[in-house]
Design a protein around this motif. Sequence first.
Motif, PDB file in Angstrom:
ATOM      1  N   CYS A 308       0.848  -1.202   0.000  1.00  0.00           N
ATOM      2  CA  CYS A 308       0.000   0.000   0.000  1.00  0.00           C
ATOM      3  C   CYS A 308       0.880   1.247   0.000  1.00  0.00           C
ATOM      4  O   CYS A 308       1.147   1.830   1.045  1.00  0.00           O
ATOM      5  N   ASP A 309       1.344   1.614  -1.162  1.00  0.00           N
ATOM      6  CA  ASP A 309       2.257   2.741  -1.306  1.00  0.00           C
ATOM      7  C   ASP A 309       1.532   4.058  -1.029  1.00  0.00           C
ATOM      8  O   ASP A 309       0.597   4.419  -1.739  1.00  0.00           O
ATOM      9  N   PRO A 310       1.938   4.796   0.017  1.00  0.00           N
ATOM     10  CA  PRO A 310       1.225   6.043   0.371  1.00  0.00           C
ATOM     11  C   PRO A 310       1.299   7.091  -0.739  1.00  0.00           C
ATOM     12  O   PRO A 310       0.424   7.938  -0.867  1.00  0.00           O
ATOM     13  N   TRP A 311       2.348   7.020  -1.554  1.00  0.00           N
ATOM     14  CA  TRP A 311       2.545   8.035  -2.594  1.00  0.00           C
ATOM     15  C   TRP A 311       1.557   7.816  -3.743  1.00  0.00           C
ATOM     16  O   TRP A 311       0.891   8.746  -4.190  1.00  0.00           O
ATOM     17  N   THR A 312       1.460   6.561  -4.205  1.00  0.00           N
ATOM     18  CA  THR A 312       0.504   6.257  -5.277  1.00  0.00           C
ATOM     19  C   THR A 312      -0.933   6.460  -4.784  1.00  0.00           C
ATOM     20  O   THR A 312      -1.803   6.902  -5.530  1.00  0.00           O
ATOM     21  N   ALA A 313      -1.165   6.106  -3.510  1.00  0.00           N
ATOM     22  CA  ALA A 313      -2.519   6.214  -2.943  1.00  0.00           C
ATOM     23  C   ALA A 313      -2.854   7.641  -2.518  1.00  0.00           C
ATOM     24  O   ALA A 313      -3.852   7.877  -1.837  1.00  0.00           O
TER      25      ALA A 313
END
Length: 611
Positions: A308-313
Amino acid sequence: MGAPRALGSFGAWDYLVFAGMLLVSAAIGVYYAYAGGGQQTSKDFLMGGRRMTAVPVALSLTASFMSAVTVLGTPAEVYRFGAIFSIFAITYFLMVVLCAEVFLPVFYKLGITSTYEYLELRFNRSIRLCGTVLFMVQTILYTGIVIYAPALALNQVTGFDRWGAVVATGVVCTFYCTLGGLKAVVWTDVFQVGIMLAGFASVIIQAVVIQGGIETILNDAYNGGRLNFWNFNPNPLQRHTFWTIIIGGTFMWTSIYGVNQSQVQRYSACKSRFQAKLSLYVNLLGLWAILTCSVLCGLALYSRYHDCDPWTAKKVSAEDQLMPYLVLDILQDYPGVPGLFVACVYSGTLSTVSSSINALAAVTVEDLIKPHFRSLSERSLSWISQGMSVLYGVLCIAMAALASMMGALLQAALSIFGMIGGPLLGLFSLGILVPFANSVGAFVGLLAGFVMSLWIGIGAQLYPPLPERTMPLHLATYGCNSTYNATDVTTATEMPFSTGTFQIHNVERTPLMNNWYSVSYLYFSTVGTVTTFFVGMLFSLSTGGRKQNLDPRVLLTKEDFLSNFDIFKKKDHVVSYKSHLVEDGGTDNPAFNHVELNFTDQSGKVRGTRL
């Protein structure tokens, strides 16, 4: 990973820890303003009276260029591009050997305060001014990024007041630099290295506990392709390979440590040449420790967010916000510990900015004021040095406002060092290593190197390399149960570390863009150094460089290397070595003796320290 936790924000304890770090730094400045009679002369203020010892200077060298850009940028770099960044450990070793064995012996035996004094002794006054101006531009630009970057990242994740932090950092830095001079800068650096390591340690320990051991972190990194240490592709267009890091990185870091005033000023402040060399080698251990911490933090980041990549999300808006996001995620239940991490980030900032302010004050006084106002007393020069510290402190805060328009961090900062540091390294290498180099060759070489560096550097900012050159690794969001409903998004088409503000979009790529402008940013410095060095040699040969008479002290000689073994010899020659009165506490540093080097008495004999 389940539903995302509601991240906390900063509490009173966190602000207290951060304020404590600022207060201790300021207190060190106050102490050195009055300890030992205060800053009586410009030598005391700018060079710590040249009585420093190896270990504090070593830690100060480490702190100066391990800034907030390192603390926030390197873990994000590892998270995004993998642990190949750790190959810089070899680069640091090569750089320290080059600095200690090539540049330090020459600068130290001349006993100069400003590195650029060397350029006048070796070439002429105009070359010295060129070097001084380039250094000042480079340092003020870089310092702006260093002050603004952490403030922005922390503000967007933690709500920490952005401009409040910028001004507080700038003011505290200026305060202790102005009051305590180089001694205060060095000893606050020692304190700040401790804070930086403590901040890193708190994140690594808690991440290991939460993730279930270091094995889990390494397994996740391995499965995600992050343990990509050995990429031996010789292609200079690939952003990070073994060769770009070893060759390009060594040139870039040598331009920082070998000839940059902020660093040379420190090891020249040591009380003997042995202590100066020792400070560089001990500093290597500090560089390795901080690099190890940064890479481990990057791998912990990936282990925590591999699904769960915070940057993409869209939970963070830039890569350099990932570390503060992780800290609030895993440390929010421990009052004051997120504050320790912020203190760690700002320790990086303070140490770098204070070095810059002190170095800028030194070159201004030595290169621009002293030559034109020879009648000024030492007391007046000390006051002027302090005034310059205040002026540059204000200027650096102003630059931080400009940096707010400069896009992402790490590459922008390093590109500036490469673009300006490379030609300067070429210029000093030319002077120290090539006996027939003359001022004409030096000037033309510097100009050619600078033009090449700017061409490649600015081109790369306008037309960033394509993803197949930068090779960002896969990021996923399948583990995110949030309103942002994307499955397994990869962001391999985006380049987060390019300075987006200046990019020109929707333009047809030409071979120039795909080749010359796509060269790894680490080679910017190499291009500048090599161009300056070889163009300088050619022009020197063609303009009568062989005919000049040189003082052998401005060149690297066989004796400089052999003197490494003096420590093993019996010191029979001590009496003749110090034939002059030593009133300054017995320092071996030639620049701090009250008697001029090699002066002639009435009988025509040369006395004083023979070098």
